[in-house]
Structures are given as C-alpha cells and as structure tokens.
Design an enzyme around this catalytic site. Structure first.
Site, short mmCIF file in Angstrom:
data_model
loop_
_atom_site.label_atom_id
_atom_site.label_comp_id
_atom_site.label_asym_id
_atom_site.label_seq_id
_atom_site.Cartn_x
_atom_site.Cartn_y
_atom_site.Cartn_z
N ASP A 111 0.84 -1.19 0.00
CA ASP A 111 0.00 0.00 0.00
C ASP A 111 0.88 1.25 0.00
O ASP A 111 2.01 1.21 0.47
CB ASP A 111 -0.89 -0.03 1.24
CG ASP A 111 -2.03 0.98 1.19
OD1 ASP A 111 -2.57 1.30 2.26
OD2 ASP A 111 -2.39 1.43 0.08
N GLU A 166 -4.57 4.87 -6.26
CA GLU A 166 -5.48 5.33 -5.22
C GLU A 166 -5.53 6.85 -5.18
O GLU A 166 -4.60 7.52 -5.60
CB GLU A 166 -5.07 4.77 -3.86
CG GLU A 166 -3.71 5.16 -3.37
CD GLU A 166 -3.32 4.52 -2.05
OE1 GLU A 166 -3.80 3.42 -1.74
OE2 GLU A 166 -2.53 5.12 -1.32
#
Length: 152
Positions: A43, A100
């Site tokens: 992430d 993202e």
C-alpha cells in the site's frame, strides 16, 4: 492498513510493519500464503517505507500507488513520467497496479490513457461503513474534451 482481507482464508492479513520486522519474506513464504488463498499487496507505494527498496525484497500480487503520485497527474508531466515508468516496471514484474486517490475525471482520463485498469478514490465512491457506497463512473469523453488527459 488491513480493513478487509484479500481472502476469506481466516480473515487475516499481513501489515507492512510485519514486513519491516521480518528479514525473510522470500518465495517460500509467498507461495505458502498464495496456496492458502491470500494475495499480498504493498500500500502507498512511492511514500515512506513502501518504495523501490521494499519491492526488491518483496514482490506482491498488487501494488497500490500512493495518492500523492496520482493527485493532479493530468496537469503534471513529471508525475506522468514517474507513474508511466512505474506501471511499466510493475507489469514487467507481473504485479497488478492500483491507483489510489483518484478525485477528478481528468485524473481518471490521464490514468486510463496510461493503461491503468484498477483505481479507487472519491471520484468513484465515498467511504461508507454502514452500507455499500454509491459508485459513480465518470464520462470519459467529457474529461478528455476538457483537456484532462495530459501528455505522454
């Protein structure tokens, strides 16, 4: 952050902090997790600990590019070059990229032009805990008509 596991295999996930504390995240461990149905991800790639150094030691199934790389990508040729080359590197390694923090139709159009298939952000849906969020899809033609795709 692990809010939802990638697999129903026991509802467990491995956090980045666990990667920092273990020296041997080699192919055997990844294979064992994959055999149990888990998928691994990095992430916030491109921010802090989640960078190229980690990728040389650990090749996950998915890499989520940090929102700082994505915000304003339609107007920033430097971000376009960095993201385009990162995407090429991830494809060469067989890793699926997720972008993202997509907040505008112009960012969406620029990422589509770069070949991105997986995205998340407020443009599509706001977070919702009590119910499934309402998902919207931008009209790609309108974003391109306003000059949102940037240059390659």
């Amino acid at each position: 952050m692990c809010r939802r596991p990638y697999s129903a295999a026991g509802g467990r996930c491995v956090r980045q902090s666990a990667l920092r504390s273990r020296a041997s995240w080699g192919p055997n461990r990844r294979s064992a997790y994959r055999a149990m149905g888990f998928r691994t991800a990095i992430d916030d790639f491109g921010a802090g600990f989640a960078g190229l150094g980690l990728l040389t030691k650990f090749q996950p199934d998915i890499v989520k590019l940090d929102m700082d790389l994505i915000r304003g990508i339609d107007r920033d040729t430097i971000k376009q070059v960095v993201v385009r080359n990162t995407l090429e590197m991830l494809r060469d390694l067989g890793i699926r990229p997720v972008c993202e923090g997509v907040e505008t139709a112009d960012e969406y159009a620029a990422l589509v032009d770069l070949g991105v298939e997986l995205m998340q952000g407020y443009l599509f849906a706001k977070p919702a805990l009590a119910q499934r969020p309402q998902v919207t899809w931008p009209q790609l033609g309108r974003a391109r008509a306003t000059g949102g795709a940037g240059t390659r």
